[in-house]
Every structure is written in C-alpha cells, then in structure tokens.
Design an enzyme around this catalytic site. Structure first.
Site, PDB file in Angstrom:
ATOM      1  N   GLN A 110     -83.002 -45.897 -89.638  1.00  0.00           N
ATOM      2  CA  GLN A 110     -82.698 -44.906 -88.866  1.00  0.00           C
ATOM      3  C   GLN A 110     -83.541 -45.496 -88.064  1.00  0.00           C
ATOM      4  O   GLN A 110     -84.729 -46.249 -88.074  1.00  0.00           O
ATOM      5  CB  GLN A 110     -82.889 -43.560 -89.529  1.00  0.00           C
ATOM      6  CG  GLN A 110     -84.773 -43.106 -90.247  1.00  0.00           C
ATOM      7  CD  GLN A 110     -84.757 -41.544 -90.502  1.00  0.00           C
ATOM      8  OE1 GLN A 110     -85.427 -41.064 -89.523  1.00  0.00           O
ATOM      9  NE2 GLN A 110     -84.224 -41.746 -91.288  1.00  0.00           N
ATOM     10  N   HIS A 112     -85.049 -43.843 -83.967  1.00  0.00           N
ATOM     11  CA  HIS A 112     -85.165 -42.387 -83.329  1.00  0.00           C
ATOM     12  C   HIS A 112     -85.301 -42.969 -81.902  1.00  0.00           C
ATOM     13  O   HIS A 112     -85.706 -43.599 -81.276  1.00  0.00           O
ATOM     14  CB  HIS A 112     -86.526 -41.061 -83.324  1.00  0.00           C
ATOM     15  CG  HIS A 112     -86.748 -41.253 -85.204  1.00  0.00           C
ATOM     16  ND1 HIS A 112     -85.742 -40.619 -85.841  1.00  0.00           N
ATOM     17  CD2 HIS A 112     -86.849 -41.342 -85.453  1.00  0.00           C
ATOM     18  CE1 HIS A 112     -86.009 -40.083 -86.991  1.00  0.00           C
ATOM     19  NE2 HIS A 112     -87.210 -41.341 -87.307  1.00  0.00           N
ATOM     20  N   GLU A 137     -92.703 -40.946 -85.166  1.00  0.00           N
ATOM     21  CA  GLU A 137     -93.192 -40.191 -86.472  1.00  0.00           C
ATOM     22  C   GLU A 137     -94.211 -41.360 -86.918  1.00  0.00           C
ATOM     23  O   GLU A 137     -94.675 -42.611 -86.905  1.00  0.00           O
ATOM     24  CB  GLU A 137     -92.025 -40.540 -87.438  1.00  0.00           C
ATOM     25  CG  GLU A 137     -91.453 -39.931 -87.282  1.00  0.00           C
ATOM     26  CD  GLU A 137     -89.796 -40.074 -88.345  1.00  0.00           C
ATOM     27  OE1 GLU A 137     -88.707 -39.138 -88.546  1.00  0.00           O
ATOM     28  OE2 GLU A 137     -89.309 -41.095 -88.165  1.00  0.00           O
ATOM     29  N   LYS A 293     -73.767 -39.738 -93.987  1.00  0.00           N
ATOM     30  CA  LYS A 293     -73.901 -38.885 -92.264  1.00  0.00           C
ATOM     31  C   LYS A 293     -73.493 -39.898 -92.152  1.00  0.00           C
ATOM     32  O   LYS A 293     -73.248 -41.166 -91.990  1.00  0.00           O
ATOM     33  CB  LYS A 293     -75.439 -38.757 -92.389  1.00  0.00           C
ATOM     34  CG  LYS A 293     -75.946 -37.154 -93.590  1.00  0.00           C
ATOM     35  CD  LYS A 293     -77.235 -36.928 -93.123  1.00  0.00           C
ATOM     36  CE  LYS A 293     -77.936 -35.688 -93.249  1.00  0.00           C
ATOM     37  NZ  LYS A 293     -79.213 -35.343 -93.992  1.00  0.00           N
TER      38      LYS A 293
HETATM   39 ZN   LIG Z   1     -87.610 -41.342 -88.774  1.00  0.00          ZN
END
Ligand SMILES: [Zn+2]
Length: 419
Positions: A110, A112, A137, A293
C-alpha cells in the site's frame, strides 16, 4: 488516581493476518492489561492493539470504563493542551493512533496519500478515501521484523529484469528494453504500471513460472529473495505482489529497537514480526497487492514518488531525548511530521529514571518487564504498577518518574505529540 497519569485499556483487533493466540504480543498485552474482558483464544489471530481516540476502537479508562475521548473533551486544555488544540483543531481526539501489531501474514502492499492528494481523493471518492488527512506511519520493531519499504535501487530492478525472464515477460519486451537501457524514475513508473495493469490470469501464469524458477535456479534471485517469494506465494498464490512487491520493493529486516518511517506516497507492506506502530489519525490507504480489497491502480501508479533507496537508508536513526535522565536509556524516534514522536525507555536492570514534561498528550505502554510509575513528587499518592502490556495516559507537562526494582530488563514505549 492522579489526573495527570492514569491507566487505560486499548482494543485488540482480530484481523486474519495476525499471529495466533498467545504467540501474539497483541493478545498477551491485551490480556495482561484487561484480564477480566480479554481472554486468549489460541485458535484466533490477534493482529492489532489500538491505543488512542479513534471512534472505531475507543480506548477507555481502567478505573471507570469511560472513553478516553470523553475524558479529553471534558477538559481539552488540560488533556491535549492549548497548542495541540490550536494546531490540529480537535478538542476530543489525539492527533495520533498508537498500535501494537503482531504480523503472521503479509499485509497489503500500500501507499498513503499526502495531504493534498488526500483532500482530492476524499472529495471525489469518499467511500474509498474516508477522510482528507495524510497518514504518515512509523514502525519500531519489538521482535525481528521484515517489511517491504520503498522501491529497490534502480540497478537492482534492472538486474531482476535481466535475470528473471518471468518478470521481463510480464513487463513486455519494449518496456523492459526501455528500462534496461535507461533506468530512471520515469521508466520505473512504466515498469510498475505495466505490472499493476496486467490481467490477473497473466500474472498468475508468470507467478507460477516465477515460483518454479526460485526452486530450479535460486541463484537468479539470491537466497533471501527466493525464500521470500516461496513464503509469500503460500500466503497469496499467484498474486501480483510477488512481482510488484518481491521484485520491485526493498525487503527491509529490522532488529528489535530499529525503526522505519514511511513517507507519504511510498509503497510498503509489513511481512512478519511484532512492532509498535504510530500513525496520524487517518484511514486513507491506496492498495497495490497481497489484498482482496479494492485496488486503485490508476491513482497508485500516478501518485507514487518513485524515489529509490537502499535498505539501510529506509531506517530511522533514533536521537537522544534531552528531557530524560536517570538509569534508563532513552531513544527518540522523531520522524519529520507534526503528529507524533515515539520514545523508547529502556532499563537493563534496576534503577530510577525521570522524564520532564512534554507539551502535549502521551500514551505509554510497557513492552517488557515490571516497575512503577508516578508523577514526580507524588510517589505516595499516584504510584501505578507498570507491567508488560500495561497502557497509561500522560497529560501535557506532567513529569513522570519510572522505577525498576526487578533487576531485570524493563522497556516502555511512549508516543506523544508536541505542537
Ligand atoms: Zn501503511
């Protein structure tokens, strides 16, 4: 109970990728801190322990069961401080969410969005992008920990394209040639886009051949990478992540106490281990692989920075913490963002340590050992037992003392925000 330092209860989450039963630090910590309500089921995965004010999993006070968010909103000047309220605009919520993660299976690859992109995505697609905030993060390893983090150096991706025919076939002869003759951010984006946009059955076919090659010709990959592809294929057979993750992203291995910070728009995925994680309060995720997802491939391909680093450059070196003193060592993980810093406080054996006040709210968790905590000068009235899994809220400006009389190692992690 002191109103500047009190025990709180976080919420465990049983996502499927978590470690099972008591092998999970999340399960052990959650049970130790709230034995009445959390029992450990050895057949269940325990993936995350949330500590913060996120409404989905609210942290509560041990003494009263009240939500931490409600206590904060009863006196935000005291519990957040005027600077935090002015900067982040909330009188209820902490700017960060602090977590323990216990990872058995790889999480989605992923990235962000940064603040600007988050605003645009939230406006055009609020279902998949639930807020307009960025989501930096940071992970600090509690055990040995491995993750994907950022693109590999351009030369290494070139080597993979040259030595691994399944990779170059998936990318196609033209783009492979273009990349090999001129590796750059622009050609890397073309390679990544081709991989991400390939049809699922084509990916699965080449992934099968890739897996065979890791066994018949492991020297084309190097031992670690061949092993990684085999392990992740068991978890997600034939997945595009075997290409866009294993062959394109850095495989970072952290020892306990090592940290990495994930910049906006950098691809990443946690693979295995127990970590402390801290993040800005947001749910914006753009997924790329190892996930059932929604994958927003167009946004992903478009938004990544395509900066490349070697593995060591992905690590965040801790700094000293000038406001700590005494017998503990303090390591400050201070990423270049406003929402949080994380402080590690480590005793090798018995001793006493002090922390001067921090100009904002904190959450403290014990990751190992036992001791005592109290507000400076209030040892008789405010002392709390500190034990593995214990979680505590510290109000702004409170000076906290920590005592270890066990003679054994005693380690705590404190997340805080200062404006
Ligand atoms: Zn992440």
């Amino acid at each position: 109970m002191s109103s500047d330092l009190f025990r709180v209860i976080g919420g465990p989450q049983n996502y499927a990728w978590g470690k099972l039963g008591s092998s999970s630090a999340v399960a052990r910590f959650a049970h130790a801190n709230d034995p009445e309500h959390v029992s450990i089921d050895e057949s269940l995965p325990y993936a995350e322990l949330w500590m913060g004010t996120h409404p989905k999993v609210p942290t509560t006070l041990y003494s009263s069961g009240e939500k931490l968010a409600d206590v904060i909103s009863s006196n935000p000047e005291k519990y957040l401080g005027p600077k935090i309220i002015a900067k982040f605009g909330s009188k209820t919520e902490l700017p960060f969410l602090f977590k323990v993660l216990s990872i058995e299976k790889v999480l989605s690859i992923q990235a962000h969005p940064d603040k600007k992109l988050a605003g645009q995505l939230h406006k055009s697609d609020p279902k998949n992008y639930p807020d307009d905030n960025h989501k930096p993060e940071m992970a600090v390893a509690l055990t040995d920990f491995e993750a994907f983090c950022g693109f590999k150096p351009l030369s290494l991706i070139k080597e993979h394209l040259e030595k691994i025919p399944e990779f170059s076939k998936l990318v196609g002869a033209d783009i492979t040639q273009e990349y090999i003759s001129s590796p750059s951010k622009a050609t890397l984006q073309k390679v990544f886009s081709k991989v991400m946009n390939a049809e699922e059955d084509v990916v699965a076919k080449y992934a099968g051949e890739l897996l065979e090659r890791t066994k018949s010709q492991p020297e084309a990959f190097g031992a670690t990478l061949a092993d990684l592809i085999q392990r992740l294929d068991v978890q997600f057979p034939g997945d595009v992540g075997l290409f866009c993750g294993c062959l394109m992203l850095n495989h970072c291995i952290l020892k306990s106490g090592e940290a990495m910070f994930l910049q906006a728009c950098e691809p990443h995925a946690y693979i295995s281990g127990d970590i402390m994680e801290c993040m800005a309060a947001s749910d914006n995720v753009i997924r790329a692989g190892f996930t059932p997802k929604f994958k927003d491939v167009a946004v992903l391909v478009d938004s990544l920075t395509y900066s490349t680093n070697n593995v060591e450059e992905q690590k965040l070196t801790p700094a000293p913490f000038a406001r700590g003193s005494g017998d503990a060592t303090f390591a400050l993980y201070d990423p270049p963002i406003d929402e949080f810093s994380v402080l590690q406080i480590e005793f090798k054996s018995s001793g006493k340590a002090q922390m001067k006040g921090v100009d904002g709210p904190s959450i403290l968790i014990v990751s190992e050992g036992t001791g005592k905590l109290f507000i400076k000068g209030e040892e008789s009235s405010s002392t709390l037992d500190a034990f593995e899994g214990g979680v505590y809220f510290i109000a702004p400006d409170a000076e906290v003392e920590i005592v270890n009389t066990s003679g054994k190692p005693f380690t705590l992690y404190r997340a805080y925000c200062e404006a």
